[in-house]
Design an enzyme around this catalytic site. Structure first.
Site, PDB file in Angstrom:
ATOM      1  N   LYS A  12      42.511  57.379  56.240  1.00 16.68           N
ATOM      2  CA  LYS A  12      42.439  57.952  57.748  1.00 16.68           C
ATOM      3  C   LYS A  12      43.001  59.267  58.041  1.00 16.68           C
ATOM      4  O   LYS A  12      43.767  59.829  56.921  1.00 16.68           O
ATOM      5  CB  LYS A  12      43.166  56.885  58.746  1.00 16.68           C
ATOM      6  CG  LYS A  12      42.226  55.486  58.801  1.00 16.68           C
ATOM      7  CD  LYS A  12      40.780  55.561  59.041  1.00 16.68           C
ATOM      8  CE  LYS A  12      40.338  54.197  59.208  1.00 16.68           C
ATOM      9  NZ  LYS A  12      39.961  53.328  58.222  1.00 16.68           N
TER      10      LYS A  12
HETATM   11  C1  LIG Z   1      39.613  51.588  59.151  1.00 18.11           C
HETATM   12  C2  LIG Z   1      39.263  50.977  60.291  1.00 18.11           C
HETATM   13  C3  LIG Z   1      39.654  49.974  60.892  1.00 18.11           C
HETATM   14  C4  LIG Z   1      40.790  48.896  60.330  1.00 18.11           C
HETATM   15  O1  LIG Z   1      41.595  49.511  59.615  1.00 18.11           O
HETATM   16  P1  LIG Z   1      42.671  49.007  58.517  1.00 18.11           P
HETATM   17  O2  LIG Z   1      43.880  49.516  58.616  1.00 18.11           O
HETATM   18  O3  LIG Z   1      41.901  49.302  57.381  1.00 18.11           O
HETATM   19  O4  LIG Z   1      42.722  47.447  58.723  1.00 18.11           O
HETATM   20  C5  LIG Z   1      39.164  49.564  62.155  1.00 18.11           C
HETATM   21  N1  LIG Z   1      38.135  49.941  62.703  1.00 18.11           N
HETATM   22  C6  LIG Z   1      37.628  51.031  62.065  1.00 18.11           C
HETATM   23  C7  LIG Z   1      36.379  51.724  62.881  1.00 18.11           C
HETATM   24  C8  LIG Z   1      37.951  51.627  60.950  1.00 18.11           C
HETATM   25  O5  LIG Z   1      37.453  52.597  60.126  1.00 18.11           O
END
Ligand SMILES: *Cc1c(COP(=O)(O)O)cnc(C)c1O
Length: 405
Positions: free
Chosen positions: A186
């Site tokens: 992210k």
């Molecule tokens: C990455 C992501 C999540 C969840 O995140 P994690 O930290 O990997 O559990 C939820 N929604 C979206 C759209 C994402 O890209």
């Protein structure tokens, strides 16, 4: 897109502060932690940087969504509307609170079509969950109006759009609650982690307890805490929060590079007649972690993907339509409601009913869409080279497969 690309001494320093004391847990141990409270500090920094009253860190973005829904009282018998194009975490979190994920069509914003949302509302609908996919945003004015009118919660999944804004407000801080993910890929990372952002004090108290076994955090020590409700363990650790604390200071640096690289690549693609782009409701608020573009037909798109693969330039370009993770077309486990533990039969049949609807409107968009992830490490030279190669492939395919009038 990802902050991990620019790993630095700042992250190492923050982690090292925690390693020095050895207090890796965010609660308690007041003496030996010697004043080091990385999770608390990161929560304060999030409120300040993104503009919300309260932030509750969690162990993941998925846990943040689950926490937000539980704190909003969403559960058995409720329906939550989410888009058919999203990361699997959306429906995982809805199922984890016992509610029904009601998948609906997207539009050219690449997330919830307000019209599709309206049609999907039933007396059981409790919340609408726009997912600000690939760095940009949902048509928030329309969704806010629907939620107000129908008295529904608006829960923003801004996990992929850290730093994006809509009409001056940060994505994730506009609805009743919003979430970020800080997983490894992210815009800013904690390695693993997430956050729920909100402006309501009582809602925050629920999130705080829910993520830590229901502790009210009012006792003289953990053993003296009361448990006003049942919670779970969705805590972040001090090591993870330390990484995030270094990254949040650098998030403006990341966004500046991201926007610049995005602009350069987008300009090159925009030169090609036949290429168009996703609709961005507030263009200045695009976090620019991806450039998402459309080709005229599914056949052309599929041929471009094939050709990009042959030319070795596919990595970093996502054809979600055929991707196992992000689009309904490949979610067989959801369509069959395949779970390890038994679901209530009512929930199971509703999950299957929802996941097996037809999504022709979304297919028509997703089958023509490619998203190119923006790297923070690209040089201008590399972007130029990348863009030229992409343009060449697209033009070749468009010549071979002319669009029928
Ligand atoms: C990455 C992501 C999540 C969840 O995140 P994690 O930290 O990997 O559990 C939820 N929604 C979206 C759209 C994402 O890209």
């Amino acid at each position: 897109m990802p902050g991990f690309e620019l790993w630095s001494d700042k992250e190492r320093k923050e982690v090292n502060d925690v390693l020095e004391t050895g207090i890796l847990m965010r609660y308690g141990f007041d003496g030996p932690r010697k004043g080091i409270w990385k999770s608390k500090e990161l929560e304060e920094a999030i409120c300040k940087r993104f503009g919300c009253e309260y932030a509750q860190l969690t162990s993941s973005g998925t846990a943040a969504l689950t926490t937000a829904m539980s704190a909003l009282g969403i559960g058995y018998g409720d329906e939550v509307i989410c888009p058919a194009f999203t990361f699997v975490a959306s429906f995982e979190a809805i199922l984890s609170v016992g509610a029904v994920p009601v998948l609906v069509d997207i539009d050219e914003t690449l997330t919830l079509s307000p019209e599709a949302v309206k049609k999907a509302i039933t007396p059981k609908t409790k919340a609408v969950m726009p997912v600000h996919m690939c760095g940009s945003m949902a048509d928030m004015d329309a969704l806010i109006a629907i939620c107000k009118d129908r008295n529904l919660y608006l829960l923003e999944d801004a996990c992929q759009s850290i730093g994006g804004t809509y009409k001056g407000k940060h994505l994730g801080t506009i609805g009743d609650a919003g979430t970020f993910s800080f997983d490894f890929v992210k815009t800013m990372t904690c390695a693993e982690g997430g956050v729920v952002m909100m402006n309501d004090k009582a809602l925050h108290e629920k999130c705080d307890g829910y993520t830590d076994h229901g502790h009210d955090h009012n006792g003289a020590d953990r053993g003296a805490d009361l448990h006003p409700f049942i919670g779970y363990n969705y805590r972040i650790s001090e090591l993870h929060a330390a990484v995030g604390l270094a990254q949040i200071i650098r998030v403006d640096e990341f966004l500046t590079i991201q926007k610049k690289n995005h602009g350069l690549l987008k300009n090159m693609l925009a030169q090609v007649t036949g290429v168009s782009f996703r609709h961005v409701p507030d263009p200045v608020g695009d976090s620019c972690s991806f450039v998402s573009w459309f080709l005229p037909t599914k056949e052309i798109t599929s041929a471009v993907v094939k050709e990009m693969k042959a030319e070795g330039i596919l990595p970093g370009n996502f054809y979600w339509y055929e991707n196992n993770w992000h689009y309904i077309s490949k979610w067989d486990h959801l369509k069959n409601a395949t779970t390890l533990n038994a679901l209530h039969p009512d929930l199971k049949s509703k999950v299957m009913e929802q996941a097996n609807k037809n999504f022709v409107a979304s297919d028509a968009i997703m089958s023509r869409c490619i998203s190119t992830a923006i790297s923070l490490l690209w040089t201008e030279e590399q972007i130029k080279e990348k863009g030229e190669k992409m343009v060449k492939v697209i033009q070749k395919v468009l010549k071979e497969l002319p669009v029928a009038n």
